[in-house]
Design an enzyme around this catalytic site. Structure first.
Site, PDB file in Angstrom:
ATOM      1  N   CYS A 127      33.387  61.676  93.018  1.00  0.00           N
ATOM      2  CA  CYS A 127      34.832  60.779  93.066  1.00  0.00           C
ATOM      3  C   CYS A 127      34.918  59.614  93.980  1.00  0.00           C
ATOM      4  O   CYS A 127      35.135  58.672  93.810  1.00  0.00           O
ATOM      5  CB  CYS A 127      35.866  61.891  92.956  1.00  0.00           C
ATOM      6  N   HIS A 241      41.953  59.731  96.730  1.00  0.00           N
ATOM      7  CA  HIS A 241      41.117  59.170  97.492  1.00  0.00           C
ATOM      8  C   HIS A 241      41.371  58.127  98.086  1.00  0.00           C
ATOM      9  O   HIS A 241      41.531  57.122  97.108  1.00  0.00           O
ATOM     10  CB  HIS A 241      39.593  59.462  97.116  1.00  0.00           C
TER      11      HIS A 241
END
Length: 340
Positions: A127, A241
């Protein structure tokens, strides 16, 4: 119409996959939900129907065109060869095959042509790598990359549902004046920052999360000698994130030019007006499929470098959406093995 299976259908990414498939009206003849014996029998709602989760087994992939795996590297290594043998194309979200020479590592809006070389298996990047690739790719096309430094601020959903539950429970406990045990991570995550995401690898002091970002970036961008270093940090955020990124290019790129070229990229949204308190934040990225970029400025210590802030929903852009975009690519460009 496509027959598609999801292995890991009850996890955080699996649940997001179902939402993304429905939102994008993916053309399905059959949707088969698979998980461990422990999760078998649960139901998930899709397009107004209740689907029952099945325990994965030797015949689970019979008749399946595409199998999206989000159940961890161990299960991928066990079941991906069986799915491929049954005739499916596996799109794998785990780290099991990413660096295998014969397995394409694909970000759908960066290197889609790599998928054409698949032999039944395509890997999804990690990710934190995923959200960085559209940005680095765009800058590299303007001027070759020479050095990249990244500090990530990774949400707990990247670890899984247990970490999400731990953050919520620990937060409630701390607010109640208690001192909860660490649980999922080596230290309490609530009201804390842990400068160590993943597990220690080798003797240089780097974690597997940091080395994934380094090695996967080199493979996706086809820059095997790219100088890149990462520090991966876990923060008490449920989803999205964030990354502080420093990029040195062969020729300098002015901040205004970088804003313009990044804003012109599909899938990138530039939010960069600090005077008006406008910049990418985790809460803004949650639920979105693209990458948010801001705080674009020249590096005061290097005239050929830029500093940027990059944010994305790790469950969507960082995993589920890219997997579905790869599946769409397989269908659109007749790359299914049944179409070969």
């Amino acid at each position: 119409m496509t027959r598609l299976a999801i292995l890991g259908a009850t996890g955080a990414v699996g649940s997001t996959l179902l939402r993304v498939l429905e939102e994008r009206s993916f053309p399905l003849e059959e949707l088969r939900l698979l998980a461990s014996e422990r999760s078998a029998g649960q139901t998930r709602r899709y397009a107004g129907r209740e689907l029952t989760v099945q325990a994965v087994g030797p015949r689970s992939f019979d008749g399946i065109d595409i199998a999206i795996f989000s159940a961890g590297a161990t299960r991928s290594r066990e079941w991906a060869p069986q799915a491929v043998a049954a005739g499916a194309v596996v799109v794998d979200n785990s780290s099991a095959f990413r660096m295998d020479e014969g397995v394409p590592l694909v970000v759908a809006d960066v290197n889609p042509r790599a998928a054409h070389a698949h032999a039944g298996l395509i890997a999804n990047p990690n990710c934190s790598t995923m959200q960085l690739m559209p940005v680095l790719s765009a800058l590299h096309r303007r001027s070759p990359l020479e050095h990249v430094t990244v500090a990530t601020y990774q949400s707990v959903s990247g670890t899984g549902q247990a970490a999400i539950d731990a953050l919520r429970e620990q937060s409630a406990a701390v607010l109640a004046g208690e001192q909860p045990p660490a649980g999922v991570y080596p230290h309490r995550i609530a009201f804390n920052v842990i400068p160590f995401a993943g597990s220690l690898q080798g003797e240089d002091g780097y974690t597997d999360e940091e080395l994934k970002l380094v090695n996967e970036s080199r493979k996706i961008l086809e820059l095997p000698d790219l100088r890149i270093s990462a520090t991966c940090v876990r923060v008490p955020v449920v989803t999205s994130h964030s990354e502080a990124v420093w990029v040195r290019t062969r020729e300098p790129i002015a901040a205004d030019e970088a804003r313009a070229l990044l804003a012109a990229e599909n899938g990138i949204t530039v939010i960069d007006d600090p005077a008006a308190d406008a910049y990418p934040m985790a809460i803004e990225a949650e639920g979105r499929d693209g990458v948010l970029v801001g705080r674009i400025r020249r590096d005061l210590g290097d005239p050929n470098a830029l500093a940027l802030w990059v944010v994305a929903d790790n469950l969507r852009k960082g995993a589920a959406t890219n997997a579905v975009e790869i599946a769409e690519l397989l269908v659109r460009e007749s790359l299914l093995r049944s179409a070969a």
